[in-house]
Design an enzyme around this catalytic site. Structure first.
Site, PDB file in Angstrom:
ATOM      1  N   ARG A  51      68.512  49.894  50.461  1.00 18.86           N
ATOM      2  CA  ARG A  51      70.030  49.859  50.902  1.00 18.86           C
ATOM      3  C   ARG A  51      70.144  48.881  52.107  1.00 18.86           C
ATOM      4  NH1 ARG A  51      69.311  53.905  47.850  1.00 18.86           N
ATOM      5  NH2 ARG A  51      67.773  53.993  49.142  1.00 18.86           N
ATOM      6  N   THR A  52      69.367  48.959  53.135  1.00 24.28           N
ATOM      7  CA  THR A  52      69.676  48.679  54.524  1.00 24.28           C
ATOM      8  C   THR A  52      69.533  47.226  54.490  1.00 24.28           C
ATOM      9  OG1 THR A  52      68.912  50.820  55.223  1.00 24.28           O
ATOM     10  CG2 THR A  52      69.194  48.908  56.948  1.00 24.28           C
ATOM     11  N   LYS A  80      48.338  40.217  61.176  1.00 25.08           N
ATOM     12  CA  LYS A  80      47.162  39.654  61.863  1.00 25.08           C
ATOM     13  C   LYS A  80      47.325  40.039  63.380  1.00 25.08           C
ATOM     14  CE  LYS A  80      48.458  35.749  59.148  1.00 25.08           C
ATOM     15  NZ  LYS A  80      49.099  34.330  59.139  1.00 25.08           N
ATOM     16  N   ARG A 101      64.145  46.469  60.884  1.00 23.77           N
ATOM     17  CA  ARG A 101      63.447  48.001  60.748  1.00 23.77           C
ATOM     18  C   ARG A 101      62.165  47.959  61.268  1.00 23.77           C
ATOM     19  NH1 ARG A 101      64.831  51.662  55.610  1.00 23.77           N
ATOM     20  NH2 ARG A 101      66.502  52.008  57.117  1.00 23.77           N
ATOM     21  N   HIS A 129      69.629  55.039  63.596  1.00 19.57           N
ATOM     22  CA  HIS A 129      69.802  54.049  62.387  1.00 19.57           C
ATOM     23  C   HIS A 129      71.529  53.753  62.526  1.00 19.57           C
ATOM     24  CE1 HIS A 129      69.983  52.283  58.645  1.00 19.57           C
ATOM     25  NE2 HIS A 129      69.202  53.102  57.942  1.00 19.57           N
TER      26      HIS A 129
HETATM   27  N1   CP Z   1      69.879  54.674  53.885  1.00 23.75           N
HETATM   28  C1   CP Z   1      68.586  53.973  53.971  1.00 23.75           C
HETATM   29  O1   CP Z   1      68.353  53.571  55.086  1.00 23.75           O
HETATM   30  O2   CP Z   1      68.092  53.379  52.953  1.00 23.75           O
HETATM   31  P1   CP Z   1      67.001  52.689  52.742  1.00 23.75           P
HETATM   32  O3   CP Z   1      65.864  53.238  53.414  1.00 23.75           O
HETATM   33  O4   CP Z   1      66.793  52.227  51.259  1.00 23.75           O
HETATM   34  O5   CP Z   1      67.427  51.387  53.669  1.00 23.75           O
END
Ligand code: CP
Length: 303
Positions: A51-52, A80, A101, A129
């Site tokens: 999703r993110t 590396k 991320r 998040h």
């Molecule tokens: N909600 C969320 O962070 O989903 P993903 O890990 O799929 O990005």
């Protein structure tokens, strides 16, 4: 230019403004279709995501921009030994904004200190998040008509679940009452409870899911975060600790809505999906409008 590391980076006024912008984007998508023409978003994902990453990319495409990036550390030069600091210096030459991320807490902050473009924290370890929180706030606002004075029940992995840490901080502006439902091993970390104590925000801790959720306005379910456990046996002990079933919802408020950041493993039974109180798939859709608003704001565009 600004970064988004933590939901507290935005004041209440800025959060309200962001919600209004997301609402306008949802209602009038064509109005924003060229807002980021000629601009590029880099998605730097050192950890898995569906999703993110994809909703950031959809958001940039909806704004008329384009996207580039990597979806695992293995497919980047991190494999590396390249540092986050060096990577972001280089990405700053290729893109106008980035979403990162990373499994390590604070990695996005390190990136922001070496970037010459806005950095959006798309999840750093068990820490924060914030873009998930913006879409959670938008979902709460859409379903409850307000963010004020709500009973927020958080269920599951409150220790490692970064979404609940970020949501707790963002909701602290709006006079909430929190209920934390978790096993002892996965309870809300002390630092977040102290944060609430300082603000005199009430919270109650429970170990059972049944019978306590009837007062909930929002039931925020979470997955037990297998990838954060050092000992797989510890994960096995708690992985099925709560499973929400349709029958448990009979006494809950008509207006209550179930949120989940997803992915779901088995903490919400599929028999809940058709209940009108289940909102988690619409919540994921809200992520596109909200991330369009975040990209717009962090790039310093005016609307
Ligand atoms: N909600 C969320 O962070 O989903 P993903 O890990 O799929 O990005």
């Amino acid at each position: 230019m600004r970064h988004l590391m933590n939901p507290l980076d935005f004041s209440v006024e800025e959060l309200d403004n962001l919600m209004d912008l997301a609402k306008d984007i949802e209602a009038n998508p064509k109005k924003y279709a060229h807002a980021c023409e000629g601009k590029k978003l880099a998605t730097l994902f050192y950890e898995p995501s569906t999703r993110t990453r994809l909703s950031h990319e959809a958001a940039m495409i909806n704004l008329g921009g384009s996207v580039l990036g990597f979806s695992s550390a293995d497919s980047s030069s991190a494999s590396k030994g390249e540092s986050v600091a060096d990577t972001i210096r280089v990405i700053s030459c290729f893109a106008d904004i980035c979403a990162m991320r990373h499994p390590k807490e604070g990695a996005a902050m390190v990136a922001s200190q070496h970037a010459t473009i806005p950095v959006i924290n798309a999840g750093d370890g068990a820490n924060q998040h914030p873009t998930q929180t913006m879409l959670d706030l938008y979902s709460i606002y859409k379903t409850q008509g307000t963010l004020e004075n709500l009973n927020i029940f958080m269920v599951g992995d409150l220790k490692y679940g970064r979404t609940v840490h970020s949501l707790l901080q963002a909701m602290s502006h709006f006079n909430p009452t929190f209920h934390f439902i978790s096993p002892k091993e996965l309870e809300m970390p002390q630092a977040y409870k102290l944060f609430l104590d300082k603000l005199h925000i009430p919270y109650y801790e429970h170990s059972e899911l049944d019978d306590v959720i009837n007062d909930a306005d929002i039931l925020y379910m979470t997955r037990v975060q297998r990838e954060r456990f050092a000992d797989p046996l510890e994960y096995e002990k708690v992985k099925n600790v709560y499973i929400l079933k349709n029958s448990m919802l009979a006494g809950t408020k008509d207006t209550m809505r179930i949120l989940h950041p997803l992915p779901r493993v088995n903490e919400i039974d599929e028999d809940v999906d058709d209940n009108k109180k289940a909102y988690y798939f619409q919540q994921a859709l809200n992520g596109v409008f909200t991330r369009q608003a975040i990209i717009f704001k962090t790039l310093g565009l005016k609307w």
